[in-house]
Each structure stands twice: as structure tokens, then as C-alpha cells.
Design an enzyme around this catalytic site. Structure first.
Site, PDB file in Angstrom:
ATOM      1  N   GLU A  95       1.217  -1.571  -0.208  1.00  0.00           N
ATOM      2  CA  GLU A  95      -0.238  -0.108   0.563  1.00  0.00           C
ATOM      3  C   GLU A  95       1.040   1.539   0.267  1.00  0.00           C
ATOM      4  O   GLU A  95       1.921   1.078   0.632  1.00  0.00           O
ATOM      5  CB  GLU A  95      -0.791   0.021   1.024  1.00  0.00           C
ATOM      6  CG  GLU A  95      -2.220  -1.360   0.689  1.00  0.00           C
ATOM      7  CD  GLU A  95      -3.037  -0.929   2.282  1.00  0.00           C
ATOM      8  OE1 GLU A  95      -4.285  -0.942   2.312  1.00  0.00           O
ATOM      9  OE2 GLU A  95      -2.388  -0.915   3.296  1.00  0.00           O
ATOM     10  N   CYS A 108       3.342   8.665   0.861  1.00  0.00           N
ATOM     11  CA  CYS A 108       3.866   7.720   1.996  1.00  0.00           C
ATOM     12  C   CYS A 108       4.058   6.025   1.605  1.00  0.00           C
ATOM     13  O   CYS A 108       3.305   5.386   0.917  1.00  0.00           O
ATOM     14  CB  CYS A 108       3.146   7.557   3.183  1.00  0.00           C
ATOM     15  SG  CYS A 108       3.072   6.718   4.365  1.00  0.00           S
ATOM     16  N   CYS A 115       6.970  -7.273   7.283  1.00  0.00           N
ATOM     17  CA  CYS A 115       8.196  -6.250   8.378  1.00  0.00           C
ATOM     18  C   CYS A 115       8.328  -7.836   9.325  1.00  0.00           C
ATOM     19  O   CYS A 115       7.119  -8.709   9.705  1.00  0.00           O
ATOM     20  CB  CYS A 115       6.767  -5.101   8.525  1.00  0.00           C
ATOM     21  SG  CYS A 115       8.590  -4.652   9.591  1.00  0.00           S
ATOM     22  N   CYS A 119       6.253  -4.605  15.751  1.00  0.00           N
ATOM     23  CA  CYS A 119       6.316  -4.318  16.781  1.00  0.00           C
ATOM     24  C   CYS A 119       4.475  -4.385  16.867  1.00  0.00           C
ATOM     25  O   CYS A 119       4.214  -4.604  16.178  1.00  0.00           O
ATOM     26  CB  CYS A 119       6.106  -2.488  16.199  1.00  0.00           C
ATOM     27  SG  CYS A 119       8.194  -2.246  15.830  1.00  0.00           S
ATOM     28  N   CYS A 122       1.514  -2.062  15.857  1.00  0.00           N
ATOM     29  CA  CYS A 122       1.109  -1.763  13.956  1.00  0.00           C
ATOM     30  C   CYS A 122       1.203  -3.826  13.388  1.00  0.00           C
ATOM     31  O   CYS A 122       1.239  -4.530  13.850  1.00  0.00           O
ATOM     32  CB  CYS A 122       2.467  -2.294  14.074  1.00  0.00           C
ATOM     33  SG  CYS A 122       3.165  -1.649  11.793  1.00  0.00           S
ATOM     34  N   CYS A 339      -0.043   4.984   7.556  1.00  0.00           N
ATOM     35  CA  CYS A 339       1.089   4.180   7.773  1.00  0.00           C
ATOM     36  C   CYS A 339       1.154   3.882   8.679  1.00  0.00           C
ATOM     37  O   CYS A 339       1.136   4.350  10.304  1.00  0.00           O
ATOM     38  CB  CYS A 339       1.644   5.958   7.103  1.00  0.00           C
ATOM     39  SG  CYS A 339       1.787   6.604   5.705  1.00  0.00           S
TER      40      CYS A 339
HETATM   41  N1  SAH Z   1       9.315   0.669   9.734  1.00  0.00           N
HETATM   42  C1  SAH Z   1       9.581   2.393   9.401  1.00  0.00           C
HETATM   43  C2  SAH Z   1       7.969   3.223   8.808  1.00  0.00           C
HETATM   44  C3  SAH Z   1       6.349   2.208   9.033  1.00  0.00           C
HETATM   45  S1  SAH Z   1       6.083   2.743  10.756  1.00  0.00           S
HETATM   46  C4  SAH Z   1       9.363   2.108  11.190  1.00  0.00           C
HETATM   47  O1  SAH Z   1       8.414   1.573  12.440  1.00  0.00           O
HETATM   48  O2  SAH Z   1       9.020   3.614  11.894  1.00  0.00           O
HETATM   49  C5  SAH Z   1       5.346   4.429  10.401  1.00  0.00           C
HETATM   50  C6  SAH Z   1       5.069   5.003  11.605  1.00  0.00           C
HETATM   51  O3  SAH Z   1       3.844   4.362  11.774  1.00  0.00           O
HETATM   52  C7  SAH Z   1       6.269   4.957  12.905  1.00  0.00           C
HETATM   53  O4  SAH Z   1       6.647   6.098  13.696  1.00  0.00           O
HETATM   54  C8  SAH Z   1       5.650   3.551  14.121  1.00  0.00           C
HETATM   55  O5  SAH Z   1       5.490   3.685  14.729  1.00  0.00           O
HETATM   56  C9  SAH Z   1       3.794   4.475  13.668  1.00  0.00           C
HETATM   57  N2  SAH Z   1       2.871   3.278  14.168  1.00  0.00           N
HETATM   58  C10 SAH Z   1       2.649   2.064  13.681  1.00  0.00           C
HETATM   59  N3  SAH Z   1       1.847   0.976  14.155  1.00  0.00           N
HETATM   60  C11 SAH Z   1       0.996   2.173  14.783  1.00  0.00           C
HETATM   61  C12 SAH Z   1      -0.078   2.534  15.335  1.00  0.00           C
HETATM   62  N4  SAH Z   1      -0.992   1.587  15.705  1.00  0.00           N
HETATM   63  N5  SAH Z   1      -0.587   3.362  15.989  1.00  0.00           N
HETATM   64  C13 SAH Z   1      -0.137   4.575  15.587  1.00  0.00           C
HETATM   65  N6  SAH Z   1       1.278   4.446  15.043  1.00  0.00           N
HETATM   66  C14 SAH Z   1       1.247   3.479  14.608  1.00  0.00           C
HETATM   67 FE1  SF4 Z   2       7.661  -2.833  11.257  1.00  0.00          FE
HETATM   68 FE2  SF4 Z   2       5.612  -1.616  11.752  1.00  0.00          FE
HETATM   69 FE3  SF4 Z   2       7.336  -1.811  13.653  1.00  0.00          FE
HETATM   70 FE4  SF4 Z   2       7.611  -0.179  11.902  1.00  0.00          FE
HETATM   71  S1  SF4 Z   2       6.347   0.073  13.271  1.00  0.00           S
HETATM   72  S2  SF4 Z   2       8.772  -1.596  12.215  1.00  0.00           S
HETATM   73  S3  SF4 Z   2       5.962  -1.083   9.869  1.00  0.00           S
HETATM   74  S4  SF4 Z   2       6.462  -4.014  13.743  1.00  0.00           S
END
Ligand code: SAH
Ligand code: SF4
Length: 367
Positions: A95, A108, A115, A119, A122, A339
Site C-alpha cells: 500500500e 507514504c 515487516c 512491533c 502495528c 501508514c
Molecule cells: N517501520 C518504520 C516505518 C513504518 S511505520 C518505523 O517503524 O518507523 C510508520 C510509523 O507508524 C512508525 O512511527 C510507527 O511507530 C507508527 N505506527 C505503527 N503502528 C501504529 C499504530 N497502530 N498507531 C500509531 N502509529 C503506528
Molecule cells: Fe515494522 Fe510496523 Fe514496527 Fe514499523 S512499526 S518496524 S512497520 S512492525
């Protein structure tokens, strides 16, 4: 014997120069011309590249291909944000989101299918990693959105690597894409307007710092203690907060420029009063600004959103303590265009998305 075709979008400028020299006996000047035609003028038909001699054009056309972006689906939010589902090689789906802001749009893009970082807040993290995208697959998202934006009479001014995936886990694919985006005869974007966001892969952050690739950096901190950070971001076990912030400190930022620290506020977990105070301490002396990202409630991942007022309290507190802080409220909520919360699977039909939405655009702060 016929040679395999080459995907033009997988070449950086210097790689193209080298190939043209080796295989075609052509000079750097030809690489300039090709970059200008393709990236500046959007021309991929060699017939039209009339300033290149006919013979060479003929040979080049037998060797290079320019894969087109395949938009599998597009959704438009009532707030003007657009979410694109791209089909890349092998039927994989990723996406990209055009995030509507007050005065501009931010694109974005995804860097991986899934991934590996897992996390726990996410959605992309729940997919696991299928594979990294090639530079071409990354640039095809950009090209596809540029093309489709003509239907809306708009365009983007910033690009953020905040879609699916951990960009620095796809170091080569992403940095090559960044080089082409910021090359003056490529897409010609300012490095200030291209942001790579990382969950904190410290060695790759240092490698990027030393590489000379000019790009803006965002770091997802998301906690103020190692205990909490490890709980929600397994990467912290390997590179804890202290090492991460040391790498932030060493990252070369231009004058008046800062690293963005992203902080997803998970209600009751990492957004306590003590966290707020600790964050100020952690940020002290670093060339950073903070983006507060309220977690969106309906992720179904077991976290809570902070109350709206509490998010403002954090912002005020940080600002009052000399730390620039911005809030990234969700955009495109009705089309699940977040994103960092993007998830697809590789079947032809996209899984109906019931994801919450929240966006982080990492745009450069209003000066
Ligand atoms: N993998 C990279 C970039 C993609 S995630 C990273 O983790 O930085 C982009 C942003 O979205 C990151 O700052 C992440 O912490 C945030 N993010 C992911 N899941 C989220 C959620 N459920 N609510 C708010 N922010 C989220
Ligand atoms: Fe991967 Fe989501 Fe963690 Fe970013 S926030 S590193 S996309 S698992």
C-alpha cells in the site's frame, strides 16, 4: 544468445553510468539524457529520445524495460486522503497513501511486503516479513501515484518511507530509491522532503549517516524506558534506547534541520506523567523534534488511544520544555489509510481492511 532485460528503475545514476560504459561504450552524457527523459519528462519510449542516436537507442531498447505501476485498488477518503493498493512482482500487494494536509500532500510508500520487526501495536508487524521490495517496486509506487494524481489535479511535496516495512531492513533497495528521488536529474526532490523512518536499526542508521546519502531521518522511539520499549518493539532488545539515541545524536543533519522522533501514544502504557517527563530528559541536547502519534483505538491489538486532551497536554509540556512537538492526528480514517498500520496479504483479492487509521506523515515541520 539474447540477454535478459534490465529494469531501468533498479539503477542508480552511477550504476547506469557504469553499465552504459561497459556494455554500450556510451559516455556519462547518455546516462544524463536517459535520466532526464525518464524521470524528468516521464518518457520511457526510446523512439522519443531523439537526442540519442538511432543505433544506440535501438540497442538500449532491446535491453531496458520500464515496468508500469499496477494499481490494484484505490480508495478515497472524505478528507481527500487516497490509499493505493499496488500489485508488485509475484502478485504481492503493498500500500501507498497520499495523505491530504492543509497546504500539501505527502506520499507514504512501502519498502517491504510485511515487516520482520513485529512491533506489537502495528498491523504490518503482525504479517511477518515476506520480502523486501526492489528499488523499481518502490519507484513504481511513486510513478503510479504521480500518474493518477493527474486525475485530481494535485501532486505531493514530500515522500515518507512509512508504509509497510522497515526501510533500513531493505537498505540497498531504499537508499537507491532515495538517490534517484533526490538526484537533480532524477525526480529532483530536496533531501529535506524525503524521509526514511526506522524502528531503530542502529548499525544501518550509522551506515546511512556515513554513506553520504542525503535524506531526512525519522526514528520511532515509542517509549521512554527499555522495559516498555522492549515490550512493544522487540528490536529494542538488540539496540536499546541509549544506543539508539546515540546514533540519533551522531546523525548528520543540516543547518536548521532535525531528526524526527516519532512517539506513538499507547494509552496508559507509554503515555504516563512519568513518561512525559522522562521524554524531555531523553530529548535534551539532541537535534530533534517530536511527532506525537495518538494510537488508534480499533486496531484490535490490545492497546488504548490516549484522550485528546492528554495528547495536547503532552504537546504543551514538550514545547514548554524547549522541545518542538507536533501531533499527527489520523487521516483517511474511513478508508483505513494509516501508514504503519497497513496490512495486505498476497492473494489477488485484498483482505477487507478493518484496520484503524492513523497516519504519520513525518513531513518537515512548519518552519
Ligand atoms: N517501520 C518504520 C516505518 C513504518 S511505520 C518505523 O517503524 O518507523 C510508520 C510509523 O507508524 C512508525 O512511527 C510507527 O511507530 C507508527 N505506527 C505503527 N503502528 C501504529 C499504530 N497502530 N498507531 C500509531 N502509529 C503506528
Ligand atoms: Fe515494522 Fe510496523 Fe514496527 Fe514499523 S512499526 S518496524 S512497520 S512492525
Amino acid at each position: 544468445m539474447t540477454q535478459a532485460t534490465l529494469d531501468f528503475y533498479n539503477f542508480s545514476y552511477s550504476e547506469l553510468v557504469e553499465l552504459l560504459d561497459k556494455e554500450f561504450g556510451a559516455t556519462k552524457f547518455r546516462a544524463n539524457q536517459m535520466f532526464e527523459w525518464v524521470y524528468r519528462k516521464g518518457v520511457t519510449d526510446f523512439e522519443q529520445m531523439t537526442n540519442i542516436g538511432r543505433d544506440l537507442r535501438e540497442r538500449l531498447s532491446q535491453r531496458f524495460v520500464f515496468p508500469k505501476a499496477r494499481i490494484h485498488d484505490r480508495q478515497i477518503s472524505t478528507d481527500g486522503t487516497r490509499k493505493y493498493l499496488f500489485e508488485v512482482e509475484g502478485g504481492d500487494l503493498v500500500e501507498a497513501v497520499m495523505i491530504k494536509q492543509l497546504k500539501r500532500m505527502t506520499l507514504c510508500v512501502s519498502s517491504q511486503v510485511g515487516c520482520a520487526m513485529a512491533c506489537s501495536f502495528c498491523r504490518t508487524g503482525t504479517m511477518g516479513l515476506k520480502r523486501s521490495l526492489s528499488t523499481s517496486e518502490i519507484l513504481r509506487q511513486v510513478n503510479g501515484v504521480i500518474e493518477d494524481a493527474k486525475n485530481f489535479g494535485d501532486s505531493f511535496s514530500n515522500i515518507v518511507f512509512m508504509g509497510m516495512g522497515e526501510p533500513l531492513h531493505n537498505y540497498d533497495g531504499v537508499t537507491r530509491a532515495v538517490r534517484n528521488l533526490t538526484n537533480s536529474i532524477g525526480y529532483g526532490m530536496s533531501p529535506r522532503k524525503v524521509t526514511v523512518s526506522t524502528s531503530g536499526l542502529v548499525p544501518q542508521m550509522r551506515k546511512l549517516a556515513e554513506s553520504g546519502v542525503a535524506v531526512s531521518l525519522a526514528v520511532s522511539l515509542n517509549a521512554t524506558t527499555d522495559e516498555t520499549r522492549t515490550e512493544v518493539m522487540p528490536v529494542n532488545k538488540r539496540w536499546p534506547i541509549k544506543e539508539l539515541l546515540a546514533a540519533v545524536k551522531d546523525f548528520p543533519v543540516g543547518p536548521r534541520k532535525k531528526v524526527t522522533i516519532e512517539y506513538v501514544m499507547l494509552g496508559g502504557l507509554n503515555d504516563t506523567d512519568a513518561d512525559m517527563k522522562r521524554l524531555v530528559g531523553l530529548m535534551r541536547g539532541l537535534p530533534v523534534k517530536v511527532n506525537l502519534i495518538p494510537y488508534n483505538d480499533n486496531a484490535g491489538l490490545g492497546f488504548n488511544s490516549p484522550a485528546r486532551d492528554w495528547v495536547f497536554t503532552w504537546q504543551r509540556y514538550l514545547n514548554d520544555h524547549g522541545i518542538q512537538a507536533f501531533i499527527r492526528w489520523s487521516k483517511g480514517a474511513d478508508i483505513a489509510a494509516a501508514c504503519g498500520q497497513l496490512a495486505t496479504d498476497s492473494r489477488k483479492e485484498p483482505r477487507p481492511s478493518r484496520l484503524p487509521v492513523l497516519q504519520e506523515d513525518g513531513q518537515q515541520a512548519a518552519a
